[in-house]
Design a protein around this motif. Sequence first.
Motif, PDB file in Angstrom:
ATOM      1  N   GLY A 135       0.834  -0.330  -2.423  1.00 48.11           N
ATOM      2  CA  GLY A 135       1.495  -1.308  -1.554  1.00 48.11           C
ATOM      3  C   GLY A 135       1.146  -2.731  -1.952  1.00 48.11           C
ATOM      4  N   PHE A 142       0.430   2.104   2.836  1.00 48.15           N
ATOM      5  CA  PHE A 142       1.350   1.336   1.980  1.00 48.15           C
ATOM      6  C   PHE A 142       1.653  -0.012   2.631  1.00 48.15           C
ATOM      7  N   PHE A 143       1.990  -0.004   3.916  1.00 49.74           N
ATOM      8  CA  PHE A 143       2.280  -1.265   4.614  1.00 49.74           C
ATOM      9  C   PHE A 143       1.034  -2.141   4.700  1.00 49.74           C
ATOM     10  N   SER A 198       9.544   0.398  -0.299  1.00 48.26           N
ATOM     11  CA  SER A 198       9.694  -1.059  -0.292  1.00 48.26           C
ATOM     12  C   SER A 198       8.790  -1.669   0.768  1.00 48.26           C
ATOM     13  N   CYS A 199       8.222  -2.818   0.445  1.00 46.64           N
ATOM     14  CA  CYS A 199       7.400  -3.531   1.413  1.00 46.64           C
ATOM     15  C   CYS A 199       8.297  -4.192   2.472  1.00 46.64           C
ATOM     16  N   CYS A 236       0.760  -3.825   1.443  1.00 48.20           N
ATOM     17  CA  CYS A 236       1.854  -4.819   1.352  1.00 48.20           C
ATOM     18  C   CYS A 236       1.526  -6.068   2.168  1.00 48.20           C
ATOM     19  N   ASN A 285       2.914  -3.565  -5.176  1.00 45.08           N
ATOM     20  CA  ASN A 285       4.347  -3.733  -4.931  1.00 45.08           C
ATOM     21  C   ASN A 285       4.641  -5.136  -4.404  1.00 45.08           C
ATOM     22  N   MET A 286       3.859  -5.571  -3.391  1.00 50.24           N
ATOM     23  CA  MET A 286       4.100  -6.886  -2.809  1.00 50.24           C
ATOM     24  C   MET A 286       3.794  -8.002  -3.807  1.00 50.24           C
TER      25      MET A 286
END
Length: 324
Positions: free
Chosen positions: A47, A265-266, A311-312, A269, A50-51
Amino acid sequence: MKQTLGYLALPLLMAAALTTQARADGETIAVFTKNQTNPFFQTVRVGADNMAKTLNAKTLQYIPTKPDSIPEQLSQIEDVVVKKPSAIVFTPVDYKAMVPGVEKINEAKIPVVNITDRSAGGKFLSFVGADDYSLGLETARFLLKTLGGKGNIVIIEGVKGSLTNVDRVRGFNDALKENAGAKLLASQPGNYQRLQALQVMENLMQSNAQIDGVLAANDAMAVGAIEALDGANRKAQVIGINGTKEAIDAIKSGKLLASGDYNGFFQGCLGTMMAIRSLRNQPVIAEIVLKPTVITKDNYQPFDVPLEQRSCPTFEEASKLGGK
């Protein structure tokens, strides 16, 4: 005359825009997690990556080689203070013992965001985590409802004294108090590790002829408990916490009853998002506490998505996820 000024002004404006852009990306974010053995923290790291990629920044990962090692994380803090990244996203391996380390980061004036385990001290831009008590309470309630409010129950705890463990186990116990027909046989630590939980479960089965339900404080330990049950050819309903991929797979196959969604994950992110927004002088959310969801065979589909395809959330979405 106006036209002349326009031609002169345009290159200056473009140069200013390019300078602003150069300052507004390319930051290095150091991400501290607790270990490489718990799949939850891999979710956090993906996460964060990704961000960072989305915002044109990059990450440096700091992971103790020995799981949850206090001396090793303190040593990693010494290293990061020398390297001076743009900002730090920090999960303490121990919420009390790492306070002196956080204070060193503060003294070095490196901005830091706290995620997952809330630190007992130090100054942070923001906190991003989940409501551990509600996760424990709601997942235990689901187990007990499935068992008809009765049965012999064991708890496999995380690291004794860690804040996540204290709150999750408190939630488990409060759910048990709501069900007079349920009996708690034992509550023992598995230190959030799969192998240790397997060994704890094997010992509990030797001393208890009938175990109907297992409340594990994370998914890795829940999977370890299932392996022990399978090895002894015994059956029990098992729940975990974290919503990891292996937990979703176990729910799909019917091995695991449920998992409380901790949404690593969040957390990765949003922690990274807040660090980068602060560096770019954009507003940040001081605290985001993600709400619990109990993942079961009836609602697992939205969680059954490979990490690389997730997706974030946007900043606007983040404020609706439990922000203060």
